[in-house]
Scaffold this motif. Structure first.
Motif, PDB file in Angstrom:
ATOM      1  N   UNK A   1      41.986 -38.618  -1.749  1.00  0.00           N
ATOM      2  CA  UNK A   1      41.987 -37.615  -2.759  1.00  0.00           C
ATOM      3  C   UNK A   1      40.583 -37.419  -3.269  1.00  0.00           C
ATOM      4  N   UNK A   2      40.364 -36.314  -3.702  1.00  0.00           N
ATOM      5  CA  UNK A   2      39.048 -36.000  -4.252  1.00  0.00           C
ATOM      6  C   UNK A   2      39.073 -36.241  -5.732  1.00  0.00           C
ATOM      7  N   UNK A   3      37.905 -36.286  -6.254  1.00  0.00           N
ATOM      8  CA  UNK A   3      37.762 -36.556  -7.672  1.00  0.00           C
ATOM      9  C   UNK A   3      38.402 -35.454  -8.504  1.00  0.00           C
ATOM     10  N   UNK A   4      38.267 -34.276  -8.101  1.00  0.00           N
ATOM     11  CA  UNK A   4      38.846 -33.223  -8.898  1.00  0.00           C
ATOM     12  C   UNK A   4      40.366 -33.240  -8.772  1.00  0.00           C
ATOM     13  N   UNK A   5      40.892 -33.618  -7.623  1.00  0.00           N
ATOM     14  CA  UNK A   5      42.331 -33.715  -7.458  1.00  0.00           C
ATOM     15  C   UNK A   5      42.841 -34.904  -8.241  1.00  0.00           C
ATOM     16  N   UNK A   6      42.073 -35.983  -8.245  1.00  0.00           N
ATOM     17  CA  UNK A   6      42.459 -37.150  -9.005  1.00  0.00           C
ATOM     18  C   UNK A   6      42.432 -36.823 -10.489  1.00  0.00           C
ATOM     19  N   UNK A   7      41.454 -36.119 -10.925  1.00  0.00           N
ATOM     20  CA  UNK A   7      41.349 -35.738 -12.344  1.00  0.00           C
ATOM     21  C   UNK A   7      42.479 -34.815 -12.741  1.00  0.00           C
ATOM     22  N   UNK A   8      42.782 -33.913 -11.801  1.00  0.00           N
ATOM     23  CA  UNK A   8      43.856 -32.984 -12.068  1.00  0.00           C
ATOM     24  C   UNK A   8      45.191 -33.724 -12.124  1.00  0.00           C
ATOM     25  N   UNK A   9      45.402 -34.671 -11.233  1.00  0.00           N
ATOM     26  CA  UNK A   9      46.624 -35.461 -11.226  1.00  0.00           C
ATOM     27  C   UNK A   9      46.713 -36.289 -12.491  1.00  0.00           C
ATOM     28  N   UNK A  10      45.586 -36.847 -12.922  1.00  0.00           N
ATOM     29  CA  UNK A  10      45.568 -37.649 -14.142  1.00  0.00           C
ATOM     30  C   UNK A  10      45.875 -36.772 -15.344  1.00  0.00           C
ATOM     31  N   UNK A  11      45.338 -35.578 -15.364  1.00  0.00           N
ATOM     32  CA  UNK A  11      45.587 -34.655 -16.469  1.00  0.00           C
ATOM     33  C   UNK A  11      47.053 -34.259 -16.485  1.00  0.00           C
ATOM     34  N   UNK A  12      47.598 -33.988 -15.304  1.00  0.00           N
ATOM     35  CA  UNK A  12      49.006 -33.615 -15.217  1.00  0.00           C
ATOM     36  C   UNK A  12      49.890 -34.775 -15.661  1.00  0.00           C
ATOM     37  N   UNK A  13      49.514 -35.985 -15.225  1.00  0.00           N
ATOM     38  CA  UNK A  13      50.276 -37.167 -15.622  1.00  0.00           C
ATOM     39  C   UNK A  13      50.193 -37.375 -17.128  1.00  0.00           C
ATOM     40  N   UNK A  14      49.009 -37.190 -17.671  1.00  0.00           N
ATOM     41  CA  UNK A  14      48.825 -37.336 -19.118  1.00  0.00           C
ATOM     42  C   UNK A  14      49.646 -36.285 -19.851  1.00  0.00           C
ATOM     43  N   UNK A  15      49.637 -35.059 -19.386  1.00  0.00           N
ATOM     44  CA  UNK A  15      50.402 -33.984 -20.010  1.00  0.00           C
ATOM     45  C   UNK A  15      51.884 -34.290 -19.936  1.00  0.00           C
ATOM     46  N   UNK A  16      52.318 -34.821 -18.786  1.00  0.00           N
ATOM     47  CA  UNK A  16      53.722 -35.173 -18.612  1.00  0.00           C
ATOM     48  C   UNK A  16      54.117 -36.272 -19.586  1.00  0.00           C
ATOM     49  N   UNK A  17      53.248 -37.266 -19.732  1.00  0.00           N
ATOM     50  CA  UNK A  17      53.526 -38.362 -20.665  1.00  0.00           C
ATOM     51  C   UNK A  17      53.574 -37.861 -22.111  1.00  0.00           C
ATOM     52  N   UNK A  18      52.679 -36.949 -22.441  1.00  0.00           N
ATOM     53  CA  UNK A  18      52.662 -36.391 -23.805  1.00  0.00           C
ATOM     54  C   UNK A  18      53.938 -35.602 -24.068  1.00  0.00           C
ATOM     55  N   UNK A  19      54.301 -34.722 -23.120  1.00  0.00           N
ATOM     56  CA  UNK A  19      55.517 -33.922 -23.267  1.00  0.00           C
ATOM     57  C   UNK A  19      56.728 -34.847 -23.326  1.00  0.00           C
TER      58      UNK A  19
END
Length: 143
Positions: A1-19
């Motif tokens: 995975x690329x850094x931007x994909x990893x960052x995007x996945x982390x952001x999505x995971x964080x958003x999912x956890x927040x929701x």
């Protein structure tokens, strides 16, 4: 995975956890509200059951009072019926005696004698009724 994909996945995971956290908080709040409503309903049910039991006891007490009063009324009705019968007996005797006196006063001794014989039994019963009345202390209300 690329850094931007990893960052995007982390952001999505964080958003999912927040929701998910918000939903969890809302779910816990709704659960607490439901529990509070249930406790309130159970308290009201207990109060209603106690009031219902109290009302049932009052109804039972009133039913017993009605039964007692009904029995008492029946007893009074029996006394009234007996009194009416006794008054009728004494009345029949007195009417016969008055008729006998009128007939004898008019010189009709034969009919006077026949009338007296006709009411003789009633007059004997009337005498018993009057004698019984004299001997009673009249506390039961009979004649």
């Amino acid at each position: 995975m690329t850094t931007s994909a990893t960052g995007l996945a982390a952001t999505a995971l964080t958003a999912t956890l927040i929701v998910s956290g918000f939903f969890n908080v809302k779910l816990n709040k709704d659960l607490q509200t439901t529990r509070s409503g249930l406790e309130n309903t159970q308290f009201q049910l207990g109060t209603s059951e106690r009031e219902s039991e109290k009302i049932k006891q009052e109804i039972l007490s009133h039913q017993e009072e009605v039964a007692r009063l009904k029995t008492e009324a029946e007893e009074y009705q029996e006394k009234i019926n007996r009194y009416k019968q006794q008054v009728g007996t004494v009345g029949t005797c007195l009417e016969g005696v008055v008729e006998t006196i009128n007939q004898a006063g008019n010189g009709d001794e034969i009919n006077a004698y026949v009338t007296l014989l006709r009411v003789e039994e009633e007059c004997e019963r009337a005498g018993e009724i009057i004698e019984a009345h004299r001997n009673e202390d009249n506390t039961d209300g009979t004649f």
